[in-house]
Structure formats: C-alpha cells, structure tokens
Design a protein around this motif. Sequence first.
Motif, PDB file in Angstrom:
ATOM      1  N   PHE A   7     -27.785   6.825  -8.244  1.00  0.00           N
ATOM      2  CA  PHE A   7     -27.429   7.252  -6.894  1.00  0.00           C
ATOM      3  C   PHE A   7     -27.516   8.769  -6.788  1.00  0.00           C
ATOM      4  N   ALA A   8     -28.209   9.257  -5.759  1.00  0.00           N
ATOM      5  CA  ALA A   8     -28.379  10.696  -5.548  1.00  0.00           C
ATOM      6  C   ALA A   8     -27.030  11.343  -5.253  1.00  0.00           C
ATOM      7  N   LEU A   9     -26.741  12.443  -5.928  1.00  0.00           N
ATOM      8  CA  LEU A   9     -25.491  13.166  -5.706  1.00  0.00           C
ATOM      9  C   LEU A   9     -25.645  14.276  -4.681  1.00  0.00           C
ATOM     10  N   HIS A  10     -26.887  14.581  -4.307  1.00  0.00           N
ATOM     11  CA  HIS A  10     -27.164  15.509  -3.209  1.00  0.00           C
ATOM     12  C   HIS A  10     -28.537  15.186  -2.647  1.00  0.00           C
ATOM     13  N   GLU A  11     -28.850  15.742  -1.495  1.00  0.00           N
ATOM     14  CA  GLU A  11     -30.135  15.455  -0.862  1.00  0.00           C
ATOM     15  C   GLU A  11     -31.272  16.152  -1.586  1.00  0.00           C
ATOM     16  N   GLY A  12     -32.450  15.572  -1.494  1.00  0.00           N
ATOM     17  CA  GLY A  12     -33.636  16.181  -2.063  1.00  0.00           C
ATOM     18  C   GLY A  12     -34.869  15.438  -1.593  1.00  0.00           C
ATOM     19  N   LYS A  13     -36.009  16.090  -1.759  1.00  0.00           N
ATOM     20  CA  LYS A  13     -37.253  15.436  -1.390  1.00  0.00           C
ATOM     21  C   LYS A  13     -38.089  15.208  -2.641  1.00  0.00           C
ATOM     22  N   THR A  14     -39.076  14.373  -2.530  1.00  0.00           N
ATOM     23  CA  THR A  14     -39.943  14.054  -3.659  1.00  0.00           C
ATOM     24  C   THR A  14     -40.431  15.339  -4.321  1.00  0.00           C
ATOM     25  N   GLY A  15     -40.255  15.426  -5.632  1.00  0.00           N
ATOM     26  CA  GLY A  15     -40.660  16.614  -6.387  1.00  0.00           C
ATOM     27  C   GLY A  15     -39.523  17.572  -6.679  1.00  0.00           C
ATOM     28  N   ASP A  16     -38.408  17.466  -5.948  1.00  0.00           N
ATOM     29  CA  ASP A  16     -37.240  18.329  -6.191  1.00  0.00           C
ATOM     30  C   ASP A  16     -36.489  17.846  -7.422  1.00  0.00           C
ATOM     31  N   GLU A  17     -35.787  18.783  -8.080  1.00  0.00           N
ATOM     32  CA  GLU A  17     -34.882  18.383  -9.152  1.00  0.00           C
ATOM     33  C   GLU A  17     -33.537  18.048  -8.512  1.00  0.00           C
ATOM     34  N   ILE A  18     -33.043  16.840  -8.792  1.00  0.00           N
ATOM     35  CA  ILE A  18     -31.741  16.435  -8.269  1.00  0.00           C
ATOM     36  C   ILE A  18     -30.906  15.833  -9.389  1.00  0.00           C
ATOM     37  N   GLU A  19     -29.626  15.700  -9.110  1.00  0.00           N
ATOM     38  CA  GLU A  19     -28.709  15.057 -10.051  1.00  0.00           C
ATOM     39  C   GLU A  19     -28.373  13.676  -9.516  1.00  0.00           C
ATOM     40  N   ILE A  20     -28.322  12.707 -10.427  1.00  0.00           N
ATOM     41  CA  ILE A  20     -27.973  11.340 -10.054  1.00  0.00           C
ATOM     42  C   ILE A  20     -26.800  10.869 -10.897  1.00  0.00           C
ATOM     43  N   GLU A  21     -26.173   9.802 -10.438  1.00  0.00           N
ATOM     44  CA  GLU A  21     -25.165   9.112 -11.235  1.00  0.00           C
ATOM     45  C   GLU A  21     -25.628   7.670 -11.394  1.00  0.00           C
ATOM     46  N   THR A  22     -25.731   7.221 -12.646  1.00  0.00           N
ATOM     47  CA  THR A  22     -26.185   5.860 -12.923  1.00  0.00           C
ATOM     48  C   THR A  22     -25.054   4.872 -12.692  1.00  0.00           C
ATOM     49  N   VAL A  23     -25.372   3.592 -12.722  1.00  0.00           N
ATOM     50  CA  VAL A  23     -24.337   2.566 -12.524  1.00  0.00           C
ATOM     51  C   VAL A  23     -23.304   2.594 -13.647  1.00  0.00           C
ATOM     52  N   THR A  24     -23.655   3.156 -14.805  1.00  0.00           N
ATOM     53  CA  THR A  24     -22.697   3.257 -15.908  1.00  0.00           C
ATOM     54  C   THR A  24     -21.914   4.570 -15.884  1.00  0.00           C
ATOM     55  N   GLY A  25     -22.158   5.417 -14.864  1.00  0.00           N
ATOM     56  CA  GLY A  25     -21.405   6.653 -14.716  1.00  0.00           C
ATOM     57  C   GLY A  25     -22.031   7.882 -15.344  1.00  0.00           C
ATOM     58  N   ARG A  26     -23.198   7.738 -15.965  1.00  0.00           N
ATOM     59  CA  ARG A  26     -23.876   8.903 -16.546  1.00  0.00           C
ATOM     60  C   ARG A  26     -24.424   9.784 -15.431  1.00  0.00           C
ATOM     61  N   ARG A  27     -24.375  11.097 -15.634  1.00  0.00           N
ATOM     62  CA  ARG A  27     -24.954  12.046 -14.685  1.00  0.00           C
ATOM     63  C   ARG A  27     -26.140  12.710 -15.357  1.00  0.00           C
ATOM     64  N   LEU A  28     -27.275  12.662 -14.674  1.00  0.00           N
ATOM     65  CA  LEU A  28     -28.513  13.223 -15.210  1.00  0.00           C
ATOM     66  C   LEU A  28     -29.244  13.981 -14.135  1.00  0.00           C
ATOM     67  N   LYS A  29     -30.035  14.977 -14.551  1.00  0.00           N
ATOM     68  CA  LYS A  29     -30.888  15.735 -13.632  1.00  0.00           C
ATOM     69  C   LYS A  29     -32.340  15.441 -13.981  1.00  0.00           C
ATOM     70  N   GLY A  30     -33.162  15.412 -12.956  1.00  0.00           N
ATOM     71  CA  GLY A  30     -34.575  15.210 -13.154  1.00  0.00           C
ATOM     72  C   GLY A  30     -35.324  15.358 -11.855  1.00  0.00           C
ATOM     73  N   GLU A  31     -36.638  15.190 -11.939  1.00  0.00           N
ATOM     74  CA  GLU A  31     -37.491  15.313 -10.765  1.00  0.00           C
ATOM     75  C   GLU A  31     -37.471  14.006  -9.982  1.00  0.00           C
ATOM     76  N   LEU A  32     -37.162  14.103  -8.704  1.00  0.00           N
ATOM     77  CA  LEU A  32     -37.107  12.945  -7.823  1.00  0.00           C
ATOM     78  C   LEU A  32     -38.485  12.367  -7.612  1.00  0.00           C
TER      79      LEU A  32
END
Length: 67
Positions: free
Chosen positions: A42-67
């Motif tokens: 789940f996106a933790l902030h807005e972003g468009k394709t190609g942006d680096e965003i942070e997500i939270e997985t269903v298990t609660g992990r937080r990761l950053k990567g390219e959308l």
Amino acid sequence: MEIAKIGSWVQIHQIVLRAEKRAAHLPEDTKNVPLELWVKGFALHEGKTGDEIEIETVTGRRLKGEL
C-alpha cells in the motif's frame, strides 16, 4: 502515466545487486543481469510511475522503490 494515491495497492521495483556485483560462480546468463526485487503493498504517499515511493506490505514491512 498513472498516479498512485495514498493507500493504493501498488508494486515497487529495486535493484538489489548490479550485474558487476553478482557472484562469479553463477551461470553466465544470470550473472550478466542485475538481481531485482518487485514488491507489492500500500502506497504511503502519492507518486506517479517512475517516482520513488514508500510502501507498507501486508506483513507490515516498509520499503522504498520505484513505482
């Protein structure tokens, strides 16, 4: 170009290891490409394709990567 809203179910991409950093004992076709990671969450902030965003997985992990 798509825009992900906060809370949207998205997928991010990371390069874990570049090809030149991969182990020498791997088969040629494997060691000549980067080790990639694709993760959905789940996106933790807005972003468009190609942006680096942070997500939270269903298990609660937080990761950053390219959308």
